[in-house]
Design a protein around this motif. Structure first.
Motif, PDB file in Angstrom:
ATOM      1  N   ARG A 205       0.827  -1.205   0.000  1.00  9.86           N
ATOM      2  CA  ARG A 205       0.000   0.000   0.000  1.00  9.86           C
ATOM      3  C   ARG A 205       0.866   1.262   0.000  1.00  9.86           C
ATOM      4  NH1 ARG A 205      -2.156   0.393   4.601  1.00  9.86           N
ATOM      5  NH2 ARG A 205      -1.610  -1.565   5.620  1.00  9.86           N
ATOM      6  N   ASP A 206       1.932   1.230   0.793  1.00  6.18           N
ATOM      7  CA  ASP A 206       2.750   2.433   0.929  1.00  6.18           C
ATOM      8  C   ASP A 206       3.503   2.793  -0.357  1.00  6.18           C
ATOM      9  OD1 ASP A 206       1.907   2.889   3.477  1.00  6.18           O
ATOM     10  OD2 ASP A 206       3.720   2.155   4.467  1.00  6.18           O
ATOM     11  N   VAL A 207       4.025   1.790  -1.079  1.00  2.34           N
ATOM     12  CA  VAL A 207       4.781   2.138  -2.292  1.00  2.34           C
ATOM     13  C   VAL A 207       3.865   2.712  -3.369  1.00  2.34           C
ATOM     14  CG1 VAL A 207       6.695   0.534  -1.941  1.00  2.34           C
ATOM     15  CG2 VAL A 207       4.693  -0.218  -3.224  1.00  2.34           C
ATOM     16  N   ARG A 208       2.567   2.394  -3.315  1.00  2.00           N
ATOM     17  CA  ARG A 208       1.634   2.982  -4.280  1.00  2.00           C
ATOM     18  C   ARG A 208       1.587   4.509  -4.150  1.00  2.00           C
ATOM     19  NH1 ARG A 208       0.249  -0.132  -8.255  1.00  2.00           N
ATOM     20  NH2 ARG A 208      -1.348   1.439  -8.707  1.00  2.00           N
ATOM     21  N   ALA A 209       1.821   5.007  -2.951  1.00  2.00           N
ATOM     22  CA  ALA A 209       1.776   6.457  -2.735  1.00  2.00           C
ATOM     23  C   ALA A 209       2.829   7.182  -3.554  1.00  2.00           C
ATOM     24  CB  ALA A 209       1.952   6.771  -1.246  1.00  2.00           C
ATOM     25  N   GLY A 210       3.918   6.488  -3.873  1.00  2.00           N
ATOM     26  CA  GLY A 210       4.980   7.110  -4.645  1.00  2.00           C
ATOM     27  C   GLY A 210       4.534   7.586  -6.010  1.00  2.00           C
ATOM     28  N   LEU A 211       3.520   6.932  -6.566  1.00  2.00           N
ATOM     29  CA  LEU A 211       3.003   7.335  -7.872  1.00  2.00           C
ATOM     30  C   LEU A 211       2.393   8.729  -7.828  1.00  2.00           C
ATOM     31  CD1 LEU A 211       1.265   4.001  -8.930  1.00  2.00           C
ATOM     32  CD2 LEU A 211       3.446   4.905  -9.797  1.00  2.00           C
ATOM     33  N   HIS A 212       1.978   9.157  -6.648  1.00  2.00           N
ATOM     34  CA  HIS A 212       1.254  10.423  -6.522  1.00  2.00           C
ATOM     35  C   HIS A 212       2.092  11.521  -5.881  1.00  2.00           C
ATOM     36  CE1 HIS A 212      -2.042   7.909  -7.728  1.00  2.00           C
ATOM     37  NE2 HIS A 212      -1.792   7.111  -6.714  1.00  2.00           N
ATOM     38  N   ASN A 213       3.385  11.242  -5.656  1.00  2.00           N
ATOM     39  CA  ASN A 213       4.321  12.282  -5.235  1.00  2.00           C
ATOM     40  C   ASN A 213       4.952  12.909  -6.486  1.00  2.00           C
ATOM     41  OD1 ASN A 213       5.384  10.321  -2.409  1.00  2.00           O
ATOM     42  ND2 ASN A 213       4.089  12.124  -2.373  1.00  2.00           N
ATOM     43  N   PRO A 214       5.289  14.184  -6.409  1.00  2.00           N
ATOM     44  CA  PRO A 214       5.885  14.836  -7.581  1.00  2.00           C
ATOM     45  C   PRO A 214       7.326  14.359  -7.828  1.00  2.00           C
ATOM     46  CG  PRO A 214       5.894  16.304  -5.692  1.00  2.00           C
ATOM     47  CD  PRO A 214       5.114  15.099  -5.273  1.00  2.00           C
ATOM     48  N   PRO A 215       7.781  14.455  -9.090  1.00  2.00           N
ATOM     49  CA  PRO A 215       6.996  14.799 -10.280  1.00  2.00           C
ATOM     50  C   PRO A 215       6.157  13.619 -10.753  1.00  2.00           C
ATOM     51  CG  PRO A 215       9.240  14.335 -10.928  1.00  2.00           C
ATOM     52  CD  PRO A 215       9.212  14.270  -9.423  1.00  2.00           C
ATOM     53  N   MET A 216       5.018  13.913 -11.377  1.00  2.00           N
ATOM     54  CA  MET A 216       4.121  12.864 -11.835  1.00  2.00           C
ATOM     55  C   MET A 216       4.702  12.166 -13.071  1.00  2.00           C
ATOM     56  SD  MET A 216       2.101  13.258  -9.456  1.00  2.00           S
ATOM     57  CE  MET A 216       1.473  14.475  -8.318  1.00  2.00           C
TER      58      MET A 216
ATOM     59  N   ASN B 194       3.488  11.213 -15.967  1.00  2.00           N
ATOM     60  CA  ASN B 194       3.224  11.721 -17.322  1.00  2.00           C
ATOM     61  C   ASN B 194       4.058  12.954 -17.644  1.00  2.00           C
ATOM     62  OD1 ASN B 194       1.509  13.221 -15.467  1.00  2.00           O
ATOM     63  ND2 ASN B 194       0.506  14.082 -17.270  1.00  2.00           N
ATOM     64  N   ILE B 195       4.334  13.774 -16.616  1.00  2.00           N
ATOM     65  CA  ILE B 195       5.178  14.955 -16.838  1.00  2.00           C
ATOM     66  C   ILE B 195       6.608  14.520 -17.170  1.00  2.00           C
ATOM     67  CG2 ILE B 195       6.211  16.977 -15.740  1.00  2.00           C
ATOM     68  CD1 ILE B 195       3.642  17.374 -14.203  1.00  2.00           C
ATOM     69  N   THR B 196       7.108  13.541 -16.434  1.00  2.00           N
ATOM     70  CA  THR B 196       8.465  13.038 -16.673  1.00  2.00           C
ATOM     71  C   THR B 196       8.608  12.475 -18.079  1.00  2.00           C
ATOM     72  OG1 THR B 196       8.779  12.519 -14.328  1.00  2.00           O
ATOM     73  CG2 THR B 196      10.201  11.367 -15.894  1.00  2.00           C
ATOM     74  N   ILE B 197       7.655  11.639 -18.467  1.00  2.00           N
ATOM     75  CA  ILE B 197       7.716  11.012 -19.783  1.00  2.00           C
ATOM     76  C   ILE B 197       7.586  12.056 -20.892  1.00  2.00           C
ATOM     77  CG2 ILE B 197       6.561   9.379 -21.321  1.00  2.00           C
ATOM     78  CD1 ILE B 197       8.185   8.136 -19.005  1.00  2.00           C
ATOM     79  N   GLN B 198       6.703  13.014 -20.693  1.00  2.00           N
ATOM     80  CA  GLN B 198       6.524  14.068 -21.700  1.00  2.00           C
ATOM     81  C   GLN B 198       7.806  14.872 -21.890  1.00  2.00           C
ATOM     82  OE1 GLN B 198       3.239  16.725 -20.939  1.00  2.00           O
ATOM     83  NE2 GLN B 198       3.840  18.156 -22.536  1.00  2.00           N
ATOM     84  N   LYS B 199       8.468  15.205 -20.781  1.00  2.00           N
ATOM     85  CA  LYS B 199       9.705  15.985 -20.876  1.00  2.00           C
ATOM     86  C   LYS B 199      10.812  15.196 -21.578  1.00  2.00           C
ATOM     87  CE  LYS B 199       9.081  19.247 -17.062  1.00  2.00           C
ATOM     88  NZ  LYS B 199       9.594  19.719 -15.761  1.00  2.00           N
ATOM     89  N   LEU B 200      10.851  13.893 -21.333  1.00  2.00           N
ATOM     90  CA  LEU B 200      11.843  13.058 -22.017  1.00  2.00           C
ATOM     91  C   LEU B 200      11.600  13.059 -23.526  1.00  2.00           C
ATOM     92  CD1 LEU B 200      12.090   9.999 -19.602  1.00  2.00           C
ATOM     93  CD2 LEU B 200      13.922  11.603 -20.143  1.00  2.00           C
ATOM     94  N   ALA B 201      10.345  12.947 -23.897  1.00  2.00           N
ATOM     95  CA  ALA B 201      10.003  12.960 -25.317  1.00  2.00           C
ATOM     96  C   ALA B 201      10.345  14.312 -25.945  1.00  2.00           C
ATOM     97  CB  ALA B 201       8.508  12.657 -25.485  1.00  2.00           C
ATOM     98  N   GLU B 202      10.005  15.380 -25.244  1.00  2.00           N
ATOM     99  CA  GLU B 202      10.294  16.724 -25.777  1.00  2.00           C
ATOM    100  C   GLU B 202      11.796  16.947 -25.930  1.00  2.00           C
ATOM    101  OE1 GLU B 202       8.338  19.198 -22.948  1.00  2.00           O
ATOM    102  OE2 GLU B 202       6.346  19.002 -23.876  1.00  2.00           O
ATOM    103  N   SER B 203      12.562  16.438 -24.960  1.00  2.72           N
ATOM    104  CA  SER B 203      14.012  16.575 -25.033  1.00  2.72           C
ATOM    105  C   SER B 203      14.579  15.813 -26.218  1.00  2.72           C
ATOM    106  CB  SER B 203      14.662  16.076 -23.737  1.00  2.72           C
ATOM    107  OG  SER B 203      14.293  16.866 -22.634  1.00  2.72           O
ATOM    108  N   ALA B 204      14.064  14.613 -26.448  1.00  2.53           N
ATOM    109  CA  ALA B 204      14.535  13.795 -27.573  1.00  2.53           C
ATOM    110  C   ALA B 204      14.223  14.473 -28.897  1.00  2.53           C
ATOM    111  CB  ALA B 204      13.882  12.413 -27.512  1.00  2.53           C
ATOM    112  N   ILE B 205      13.029  15.020 -29.010  1.00  9.24           N
ATOM    113  CA  ILE B 205      12.623  15.688 -30.247  1.00  9.24           C
ATOM    114  C   ILE B 205      13.453  16.951 -30.473  1.00  9.24           C
ATOM    115  CG2 ILE B 205      10.720  16.922 -31.369  1.00  9.24           C
ATOM    116  CD1 ILE B 205       8.837  14.911 -29.854  1.00  9.24           C
ATOM    117  N   ALA B 206      13.634  17.729 -29.400  1.00  7.89           N
ATOM    118  CA  ALA B 206      14.409  18.967 -29.507  1.00  7.89           C
ATOM    119  C   ALA B 206      15.851  18.695 -29.909  1.00  7.89           C
ATOM    120  CB  ALA B 206      14.367  19.710 -28.177  1.00  7.89           C
TER     121      ALA B 206
END
Length: 384
Positions: free
Chosen positions: A356-367, A369-381
């Motif tokens: 139960r406790d490790v599930r909480a990590g999914l909801h701590n920042p950074p989220m 989807n933000i991490t994955i989006q930034k990786l994609a943007e960096s690769a494209i840039a």
């Protein structure tokens, strides 16, 4: 227990030994903390008495002056004893490190606050709100600060205020209309109009006391405005690595339980223990592989951050460390539960708490989807 491979200094060994003296007591309280959603006051007090609450305060301010790598090492260790204690104190030591590294406050504010920390004061940022969601997504806080008669008047409600039962100060974000910006105000717990609404009723990290902070016509002096969003800028903040360190520690505890269980569980249908079964050994091997990969990533990123000459090369590594470590922790606990079988679901079994406790990590920042989006943007840039 963290491998000696990651322990590099005598100072680290000293603090690890000091923390290990608390292991038995913290472990003995962890089930009650979870079942009763009870804030670990005793654990936090013992850490403050130990001097742990000032490990990231610079030496010139009377602290230990330890870095992000040290914090990660200690926070992982603490989380393997009790997750709620580790996450709670982690927000304080990480926040303290960030405040003094960036030197955004005035010299007088920093010196005065350091004096309070030396006396045992605890702080956490209070920024999340129900209507804005995670502050990392850029929402404007509904909490407001209005200047009146040489003071600030604060009104609003914050949620997810971790360690609220023990905090001395709330570093609270609020919208300042006259400045058209978000300010951060250092508010003492005893300020009239400040109260805690005990709303924290969740299945994970039940003991963190992450209740709502309620601010009703709270009047504070002008100097309580210690920083603004503009002041903070976009500087890297390696101190957030206390978050993945916590979940890595929980995963380590799950791994240790699974290995011990495999050695001790001896059903009469086989000779010896289940530790000799190929499928169990596969699970244990996969667990250690996941832990090794996660730990090397986390500690490498922390080490690079502490090196000011190399820090400038960090782009997405802080977010990726949180992402990879948190997901590795989920995998590790799941496989540990497969080793223990249905017994892992018994309420008195720590594995179900770790799950139960490790599930909480999914909801701590950074989220994620933000991490994955930034990786994609960096690769494209990069290819543009």
């Amino acid at each position: 227990m963290v491998s000696q491979l990651f322990v590099k200094t005598e100072e680290q060994r000293k603090w690890l030994h000091a923390l290990q003296t608390k292991k038995a007591a913290f472990l003995s309280r962890s089930q009650e903390i979870d079942e009763e959603a009870k804030f670990p006051h005793e654990n936090i007090r013992e850490l403050v008495t130990l001097g742990y609450s000032k490990v990231t305060l610079p030496k010139i301010y009377g602290g230990e002056g330890l870095g992000v790598y040290d914090m990660v090492l200690f926070q992982e260790t603490l989380a393997s004893y009790d997750s709620a204690t580790a996450l709670s104190i982690g927000w304080h030591v990480g926040g303290l490190g960030e405040i003094y590294e960036n030197q955004l406050w005035t010299d007088q504010q920093l010196a005065s606050f350091a004096n309070d920390v030396q006396k045992g004061a605890l702080v956490n940022r209070s920024v999340s709100e129900a209507q804005t969601g995670s502050p990392t997504r850029g929402g404007r806080p509904g909490t407001t600060a209005v200047r009146q008669n040489g003071s600030w008047v604060i009104n609003g409600r914050k949620n997810f205020t971790t360690m609220s039962p023990a905090l001395t100060y709330f570093l609270t974000s609020a919208w300042i209309e006259e400045k058209q910006t978000i300010g951060f105000f250092l508010i003492h717990k005893d300020t009239p109009g400040l109260s805690i609404d005990e709303t924290w009723d969740v299945v994970a990290m039940r003991g963190t006391g992450s209740h709502d902070l309620v601010l009703n016509q709270v009047v504070i002096p002008e100097e309580a405005l210690v920083e603004t969003i503009a002041d903070r800028g976009k500087a890297l903040n390696g101190w957030v690595l206390h978050i993945p360190a916590c979940y890595l520690g929980i995963a380590q505890a799950a791994r240790d339980y699974a290995v011990q269980f495999a050695l001790e569980h001896k059903p009469n249908s086989i000779k010896g223990s289940i530790s000799e079964l190929p499928n169990v050994q596969t699970l244990l091997g996969e667990i250690d592989a996941a832990l090794l990969a996660a730990r090397h990533l986390l500690y490498h990123v922390a080490e690079v951050y502490d090196d000011k000459d190399r820090r400038k090369y960090i782009e997405n590594e802080l977010a990726v460390a949180k992402y990879q470590v948190t997901h590795a922790a989920l995998t590790v606990v799941d496989k540990a539960m497969r080793v223990a079988g249905a017994k892992s679901l018994q309420r008195n079994n720590p594995l179900q708490r770790y799950y139960r406790d490790v599930r909480a990590g999914l909801h701590n920042p950074p989220m994620d989807n933000i991490t994955i989006q930034k990786l994609a943007e960096s690769a494209i840039a990069e290819f543009k």
